[in-house]
Design a protein around this motif. Sequence first.
Motif, PDB file in Angstrom:
ATOM      1  N   THR A  81       5.731   5.721 -13.745  1.00 34.02           N
ATOM      2  CA  THR A  81       4.704   5.531 -14.758  1.00 34.02           C
ATOM      3  C   THR A  81       4.159   6.924 -15.064  1.00 34.02           C
ATOM      4  OG1 THR A  81       4.193   3.400 -13.750  1.00 34.02           O
ATOM      5  CG2 THR A  81       2.594   4.264 -15.331  1.00 34.02           C
ATOM      6  N   PRO A  82       4.665   7.560 -16.125  1.00 35.41           N
ATOM      7  CA  PRO A  82       4.358   8.972 -16.380  1.00 35.41           C
ATOM      8  C   PRO A  82       2.878   9.288 -16.548  1.00 35.41           C
ATOM      9  CG  PRO A  82       6.085   8.190 -17.864  1.00 35.41           C
ATOM     10  CD  PRO A  82       5.583   7.020 -17.111  1.00 35.41           C
ATOM     11  N   ASP A  83       2.043   8.305 -16.940  1.00 38.34           N
ATOM     12  CA  ASP A  83       0.606   8.591 -17.122  1.00 38.34           C
ATOM     13  C   ASP A  83      -0.189   8.462 -15.825  1.00 38.34           C
ATOM     14  OD1 ASP A  83       1.848   7.814 -19.425  1.00 38.34           O
ATOM     15  OD2 ASP A  83       0.352   6.386 -20.017  1.00 38.34           O
ATOM     16  N   SER A  84       0.483   8.225 -14.723  1.00 40.14           N
ATOM     17  CA  SER A  84      -0.215   8.039 -13.444  1.00 40.14           C
ATOM     18  C   SER A  84      -1.012   9.281 -13.061  1.00 40.14           C
ATOM     19  CB  SER A  84       0.792   7.768 -12.323  1.00 40.14           C
ATOM     20  OG  SER A  84       1.477   6.562 -12.540  1.00 40.14           O
ATOM     21  N   SER A  85      -2.077   9.053 -12.317  1.00 43.10           N
ATOM     22  CA  SER A  85      -2.825  10.179 -11.742  1.00 43.10           C
ATOM     23  C   SER A  85      -1.967  10.793 -10.639  1.00 43.10           C
ATOM     24  CB  SER A  85      -4.138   9.685 -11.151  1.00 43.10           C
ATOM     25  OG  SER A  85      -3.889   8.885 -10.002  1.00 43.10           O
ATOM     26  N   SER A  86      -2.284  12.004 -10.264  1.00 47.30           N
ATOM     27  CA  SER A  86      -1.511  12.649  -9.199  1.00 47.30           C
ATOM     28  C   SER A  86      -1.616  11.839  -7.900  1.00 47.30           C
ATOM     29  CB  SER A  86      -1.954  14.093  -8.994  1.00 47.30           C
ATOM     30  OG  SER A  86      -3.321  14.174  -8.710  1.00 47.30           O
ATOM     31  N   TYR A  87      -2.791  11.260  -7.635  1.00 47.70           N
ATOM     32  CA  TYR A  87      -2.956  10.422  -6.436  1.00 47.70           C
ATOM     33  C   TYR A  87      -2.005   9.224  -6.494  1.00 47.70           C
ATOM     34  CZ  TYR A  87      -4.810   7.074  -3.121  1.00 47.70           C
ATOM     35  OH  TYR A  87      -4.918   6.162  -2.101  1.00 47.70           O
ATOM     36  N   ASP A  88      -1.935   8.554  -7.651  1.00 43.37           N
ATOM     37  CA  ASP A  88      -1.050   7.395  -7.791  1.00 43.37           C
ATOM     38  C   ASP A  88       0.420   7.796  -7.690  1.00 43.37           C
ATOM     39  OD1 ASP A  88      -3.169   5.613  -7.983  1.00 43.37           O
ATOM     40  OD2 ASP A  88      -3.182   5.640 -10.180  1.00 43.37           O
ATOM     41  N   MET A  89       0.760   8.974  -8.205  1.00 44.79           N
ATOM     42  CA  MET A  89       2.137   9.466  -8.070  1.00 44.79           C
ATOM     43  C   MET A  89       2.491   9.649  -6.601  1.00 44.79           C
ATOM     44  SD  MET A  89       2.447  12.335 -11.044  1.00 44.79           S
ATOM     45  CE  MET A  89       2.445  11.925 -12.783  1.00 44.79           C
ATOM     46  N   LEU A  90       1.588  10.278  -5.855  1.00 45.82           N
ATOM     47  CA  LEU A  90       1.828  10.497  -4.424  1.00 45.82           C
ATOM     48  C   LEU A  90       1.992   9.177  -3.687  1.00 45.82           C
ATOM     49  CD1 LEU A  90      -0.706  13.388  -3.859  1.00 45.82           C
ATOM     50  CD2 LEU A  90       1.774  13.542  -3.519  1.00 45.82           C
ATOM     51  N   LYS A  91       1.112   8.229  -3.970  1.00 46.67           N
ATOM     52  CA  LYS A  91       1.178   6.926  -3.305  1.00 46.67           C
ATOM     53  C   LYS A  91       2.463   6.195  -3.666  1.00 46.67           C
ATOM     54  CE  LYS A  91      -1.299   2.588  -2.548  1.00 46.67           C
ATOM     55  NZ  LYS A  91      -0.078   2.069  -2.008  1.00 46.67           N
ATOM     56  N   ASP A  92       2.812   6.212  -4.938  1.00 47.60           N
ATOM     57  CA  ASP A  92       4.022   5.545  -5.402  1.00 47.60           C
ATOM     58  C   ASP A  92       5.264   6.134  -4.737  1.00 47.60           C
ATOM     59  OD1 ASP A  92       5.534   3.752  -6.952  1.00 47.60           O
ATOM     60  OD2 ASP A  92       5.558   5.084  -8.695  1.00 47.60           O
ATOM     61  N   LEU A  93       5.356   7.448  -4.704  1.00 47.09           N
ATOM     62  CA  LEU A  93       6.512   8.087  -4.076  1.00 47.09           C
ATOM     63  C   LEU A  93       6.550   7.843  -2.567  1.00 47.09           C
ATOM     64  CD1 LEU A  93       6.661  11.463  -6.035  1.00 47.09           C
ATOM     65  CD2 LEU A  93       8.196   9.490  -6.269  1.00 47.09           C
ATOM     66  N   ALA A  94       5.401   7.856  -1.913  1.00 48.48           N
ATOM     67  CA  ALA A  94       5.357   7.571  -0.472  1.00 48.48           C
ATOM     68  C   ALA A  94       5.822   6.141  -0.195  1.00 48.48           C
ATOM     69  CB  ALA A  94       3.950   7.800   0.072  1.00 48.48           C
ATOM     70  N   ASP A  95       5.370   5.203  -1.028  1.00 51.41           N
ATOM     71  CA  ASP A  95       5.810   3.808  -0.870  1.00 51.41           C
ATOM     72  C   ASP A  95       7.321   3.686  -1.077  1.00 51.41           C
ATOM     73  OD1 ASP A  95       3.170   3.073  -0.414  1.00 51.41           O
ATOM     74  OD2 ASP A  95       2.872   2.219  -2.418  1.00 51.41           O
ATOM     75  N   ASP A  96       7.845   4.407  -2.071  1.00 57.30           N
ATOM     76  CA  ASP A  96       9.290   4.360  -2.318  1.00 57.30           C
ATOM     77  C   ASP A  96      10.081   5.016  -1.190  1.00 57.30           C
ATOM     78  OD1 ASP A  96       8.893   2.970  -4.646  1.00 57.30           O
ATOM     79  OD2 ASP A  96       9.441   4.619  -5.979  1.00 57.30           O
ATOM     80  N   GLN A  97       9.532   6.075  -0.609  1.00 53.55           N
ATOM     81  CA  GLN A  97      10.183   6.674   0.559  1.00 53.55           C
ATOM     82  C   GLN A  97      10.297   5.616   1.667  1.00 53.55           C
ATOM     83  OE1 GLN A  97      11.538   9.735   1.033  1.00 53.55           O
ATOM     84  NE2 GLN A  97      10.865  10.727  -0.843  1.00 53.55           N
ATOM     85  N   GLU A  98       9.226   4.856   1.862  1.00 53.68           N
ATOM     86  CA  GLU A  98       9.221   3.806   2.891  1.00 53.68           C
ATOM     87  C   GLU A  98      10.263   2.732   2.570  1.00 53.68           C
ATOM     88  OE1 GLU A  98       8.455   2.331   6.442  1.00 53.68           O
ATOM     89  OE2 GLU A  98       7.427   4.117   5.695  1.00 53.68           O
ATOM     90  N   MET A  99      10.355   2.355   1.300  1.00 49.40           N
ATOM     91  CA  MET A  99      11.358   1.357   0.911  1.00 49.40           C
ATOM     92  C   MET A  99      12.773   1.882   1.126  1.00 49.40           C
ATOM     93  SD  MET A  99       9.603  -0.299  -2.496  1.00 49.40           S
ATOM     94  CE  MET A  99      10.928  -1.449  -2.789  1.00 49.40           C
ATOM     95  N   LEU A 100      12.983   3.157   0.824  1.00 53.19           N
ATOM     96  CA  LEU A 100      14.310   3.743   1.030  1.00 53.19           C
ATOM     97  C   LEU A 100      14.631   3.840   2.523  1.00 53.19           C
ATOM     98  CD1 LEU A 100      16.919   4.832  -0.060  1.00 53.19           C
ATOM     99  CD2 LEU A 100      15.782   6.988  -0.543  1.00 53.19           C
ATOM    100  N   ILE A 101      13.641   4.123   3.335  1.00 59.57           N
ATOM    101  CA  ILE A 101      13.854   4.135   4.791  1.00 59.57           C
ATOM    102  C   ILE A 101      14.313   2.746   5.247  1.00 59.57           C
ATOM    103  CG2 ILE A 101      12.688   4.306   7.035  1.00 59.57           C
ATOM    104  CD1 ILE A 101      10.923   6.551   5.661  1.00 59.57           C
ATOM    105  N   SER A 102      13.707   1.709   4.709  1.00 59.57           N
ATOM    106  CA  SER A 102      14.106   0.340   5.046  1.00 59.57           C
ATOM    107  C   SER A 102      15.556   0.073   4.620  1.00 59.57           C
ATOM    108  CB  SER A 102      13.154  -0.651   4.376  1.00 59.57           C
ATOM    109  OG  SER A 102      13.554  -1.971   4.634  1.00 59.57           O
TER     110      SER A 102
END
Length: 139
Positions: A81-102
């Motif tokens: 979501t390109p309009d995300s805040s930097s905080y939301d970008m960080l959270k989104d990417l961290a969540d996706d890292q967790e999903m990829l680890i799974s």
Amino acid sequence: MTVTSALEKILSDSYALYFKTQNYHWNVRGAGFRSLHLLFEAQYKELNDAIDEVAERIRMIGMKVSKISEIMTLSTLSEATPDSSSYDMLKDLADDQEMLISTLMNGLRTAQKFGDEGTADMIIQRIKTHQKNRWMLIS
């Protein structure tokens, strides 16, 4: 699940995370712009190399890599979501890292089930990288 299907799922989620991380690299803004821009760049460049390694592993075990349109249907990661805040970008990417680890953990179990230690070793290295990337994003 076969080793190839597990690797295709890893490839799919890796591509999705690559595209999202690169999109956030392009669209991050605000006070932390420079550091986040560089962090996202380092992570998507590392993912580019990983994608190549996974695809080559599929070939090494004797299979062909499917068309990208077919592989991408396997991903469960959402688009950026390109309009995300930097905080939301960080959270989104961290969540996706967790999903990829799974996804990687499932692939590891499959590779071990079939006695494919070469694939298991590659996956273990990917798990370690994504754990570190997640830590960097949440810190």
